[in-house]
Design an enzyme around this catalytic site. Sequence first.
Site, PDB file in Angstrom:
ATOM      1  N   ASP A   4       0.864  -1.195   0.000  1.00  0.00           N
ATOM      2  CA  ASP A   4       0.000   0.000   0.000  1.00  0.00           C
ATOM      3  C   ASP A   4       0.896   1.238   0.000  1.00  0.00           C
ATOM      4  O   ASP A   4       1.734   1.405   0.897  1.00  0.00           O
ATOM      5  CB  ASP A   4      -0.913  -0.032   1.246  1.00  0.00           C
ATOM      6  CG  ASP A   4      -1.875   1.143   1.286  1.00  0.00           C
ATOM      7  OD1 ASP A   4      -1.860   1.969   0.354  1.00  0.00           O
ATOM      8  OD2 ASP A   4      -2.638   1.242   2.264  1.00  0.00           O
ATOM      9  N   ASP A  17      -3.777   2.418  -5.284  1.00  0.00           N
ATOM     10  CA  ASP A  17      -2.417   2.402  -4.702  1.00  0.00           C
ATOM     11  C   ASP A  17      -2.136   1.149  -3.876  1.00  0.00           C
ATOM     12  O   ASP A  17      -1.275   1.167  -2.998  1.00  0.00           O
ATOM     13  CB  ASP A  17      -2.200   3.655  -3.841  1.00  0.00           C
ATOM     14  CG  ASP A  17      -2.813   3.548  -2.463  1.00  0.00           C
ATOM     15  OD1 ASP A  17      -3.845   2.863  -2.306  1.00  0.00           O
ATOM     16  OD2 ASP A  17      -2.245   4.131  -1.526  1.00  0.00           O
ATOM     17  N   GLU A  18      -2.855   0.086  -4.142  1.00  0.00           N
ATOM     18  CA  GLU A  18      -2.780  -1.070  -3.261  1.00  0.00           C
ATOM     19  C   GLU A  18      -2.904  -2.367  -4.052  1.00  0.00           C
ATOM     20  O   GLU A  18      -3.740  -2.467  -4.944  1.00  0.00           O
ATOM     21  CB  GLU A  18      -3.979  -0.951  -2.316  1.00  0.00           C
ATOM     22  CG  GLU A  18      -3.884  -1.681  -1.043  1.00  0.00           C
ATOM     23  CD  GLU A  18      -5.139  -1.379  -0.209  1.00  0.00           C
ATOM     24  OE1 GLU A  18      -5.597  -0.220  -0.180  1.00  0.00           O
ATOM     25  OE2 GLU A  18      -5.649  -2.319   0.381  1.00  0.00           O
TER      26      GLU A  18
HETATM   27  P1  TTP Z   1      -5.237   5.245   0.895  1.00  0.00           P
HETATM   28  O1  TTP Z   1      -4.235   4.177   0.590  1.00  0.00           O
HETATM   29  O2  TTP Z   1      -6.381   4.914   1.793  1.00  0.00           O
HETATM   30  O3  TTP Z   1      -4.511   6.500   1.542  1.00  0.00           O
HETATM   31  P2  TTP Z   1      -3.079   7.121   1.268  1.00  0.00           P
HETATM   32  O4  TTP Z   1      -2.293   6.294   0.310  1.00  0.00           O
HETATM   33  O5  TTP Z   1      -3.251   8.548   0.877  1.00  0.00           O
HETATM   34  O6  TTP Z   1      -2.413   7.109   2.698  1.00  0.00           O
HETATM   35  P3  TTP Z   1      -1.870   5.852   3.509  1.00  0.00           P
HETATM   36  O7  TTP Z   1      -0.418   6.138   3.705  1.00  0.00           O
HETATM   37  O8  TTP Z   1      -2.632   5.863   4.785  1.00  0.00           O
HETATM   38  O9  TTP Z   1      -2.114   4.626   2.683  1.00  0.00           O
HETATM   39  O10 TTP Z   1      -5.852   5.794  -0.448  1.00  0.00           O
HETATM   40  C1  TTP Z   1      -5.098   5.898  -1.656  1.00  0.00           C
HETATM   41  C2  TTP Z   1      -5.500   7.158  -2.386  1.00  0.00           C
HETATM   42  O11 TTP Z   1      -6.901   7.128  -2.672  1.00  0.00           O
HETATM   43  C3  TTP Z   1      -5.260   8.421  -1.596  1.00  0.00           C
HETATM   44  O12 TTP Z   1      -3.927   8.924  -1.747  1.00  0.00           O
HETATM   45  C4  TTP Z   1      -6.294   9.350  -2.141  1.00  0.00           C
HETATM   46  C5  TTP Z   1      -7.437   8.456  -2.569  1.00  0.00           C
HETATM   47  N1  TTP Z   1      -8.528   8.516  -1.573  1.00  0.00           N
HETATM   48  C6  TTP Z   1      -9.546   9.447  -1.763  1.00  0.00           C
HETATM   49  O13 TTP Z   1      -9.545  10.190  -2.746  1.00  0.00           O
HETATM   50  N2  TTP Z   1     -10.541   9.534  -0.809  1.00  0.00           N
HETATM   51  C7  TTP Z   1     -10.554   8.747   0.302  1.00  0.00           C
HETATM   52  O14 TTP Z   1     -11.464   8.869   1.162  1.00  0.00           O
HETATM   53  C8  TTP Z   1      -9.489   7.789   0.486  1.00  0.00           C
HETATM   54  C9  TTP Z   1      -9.468   6.908   1.719  1.00  0.00           C
HETATM   55  C10 TTP Z   1      -8.514   7.722  -0.477  1.00  0.00           C
HETATM   56 MG    MG Z   2      -2.105   4.198   0.554  1.00  0.00          MG
END
Ligand code: TTP
Ligand code: MG
Length: 380
Positions: free
Chosen positions: A26, A126-127
């Site tokens: 992730d 992103d995962e």
């Molecule tokens: P995430 O992997 O949930 O968040 P992140 O990568 O920004 O942070 P983390 O380090 O905690 O993993 O989500 C991936 C992307 O998806 C995030 O960068 C932006 C988008 N996203 C949204 O647009 N709205 C949301 O509510 C979430 C949870 C994510």
């Molecule tokens: Mg992330």
Amino acid sequence: MRNCAIQRTDKPPDSGYRPRTILLVDMDGFFSSIEMVEHPELVGCPVVVGADPKEGAGRGVVSTCSYEAREYGVHSGMPITKAYRLCPDARFLPVTMALYQAVSARIMKILRSYAHTDKFQKVSIDEAFLEITTDDSADAIRVAQDIKKEVLKKEKLTCSIGIGPNKLVAKIASDVEKPDGLTVVVHSEVQEFLDPMPITKIPGIGKKTGKTLGDIGIETIRNLRVYDVKKLVLRFGKWGYQMHDFACGIDKREVKEAPTVKSVSRELTFDEDTADPGVIYGSIDVLADRTHRALIKTGYQFRTVSVKVRFEDFNTHTRAKSIGFPGSDLQLVKNISAELVGEFIGERKIRLLGVRLSNLLKTDTRQTSIYEFGGSVDCE
Ligand code: TTP
Ligand code: MG
């Protein structure tokens, strides 16, 4: 980083149990980290990606933010006005989705190259899960470190990786040491790892189910594990078995490419049927927000917004409106949803509302479903 040995305590072959080594990768603060690569002067600063805060008068929500901004309490899904109040000095940037999709596609290509044959599954923008052939923890850690190095070298981005004997454990482990984390949970340590966690760590147990379980004294995964499974089934049906299995660290889901997403939707049933315009417009706004959030995480854009209305007599109607170009704008989803639901506001009480985004544009060669449980992503 926990470098513990994977000691296999496999069950007998006839139990149907097959040991696996699964990684969940992730990306850290994905959208905001990409913005920092694009604008290196922002490194170390609080960065918020999302709607325009308009000096506190903006509408919309935070998509994500840098870890520096998280120290001020800002997080994904928060109203942008609140983020502005908490951290007015942050750099607020708009969502540049095409850029994030391009970076995502390159990262997925790297990750896929480490997976055993087709054992790869993109879960969101992103995962991804990937299964590797080794059952030696040192090997698994080396693979994870190589992935981290390659992604950092090629994209200047960090990620967090969870390694476990199944998808559930890998996913939960990936979140333990964020950002730039690497957490390994060996088969023999799964229960010890899961037991103290809050039940909301289990996929499919959100705030609502979490509260229902909390009301019967189930707060931790251990509480759920020792709870009478028959009572869970009476309350939740088949999902009761599934959540109990998860609490016991059992997850047989395969790592496999998800089918193409056709639409994303969210629904809600009112506790009491209502004809109150304030409640109806307020609820459709919340649903539009939730559906849009699910869409953004898949990396798709939409062309059609539909609204579903079920009246108190169970008569159900849908209305849809399409836009001429693929979009991902939250305000547009809200405006169209409100316009469509307006037709149904009158004397008759409404029982259920739903918002669906369809006619999705696939902007990447591989696609994804983000909610395997409790969600509603319709696939081909
Ligand atoms: P995430 O992997 O949930 O968040 P992140 O990568 O920004 O942070 P983390 O380090 O905690 O993993 O989500 C991936 C992307 O998806 C995030 O960068 C932006 C988008 N996203 C949204 O647009 N709205 C949301 O509510 C979430 C949870 C994510
Ligand atoms: Mg992330």
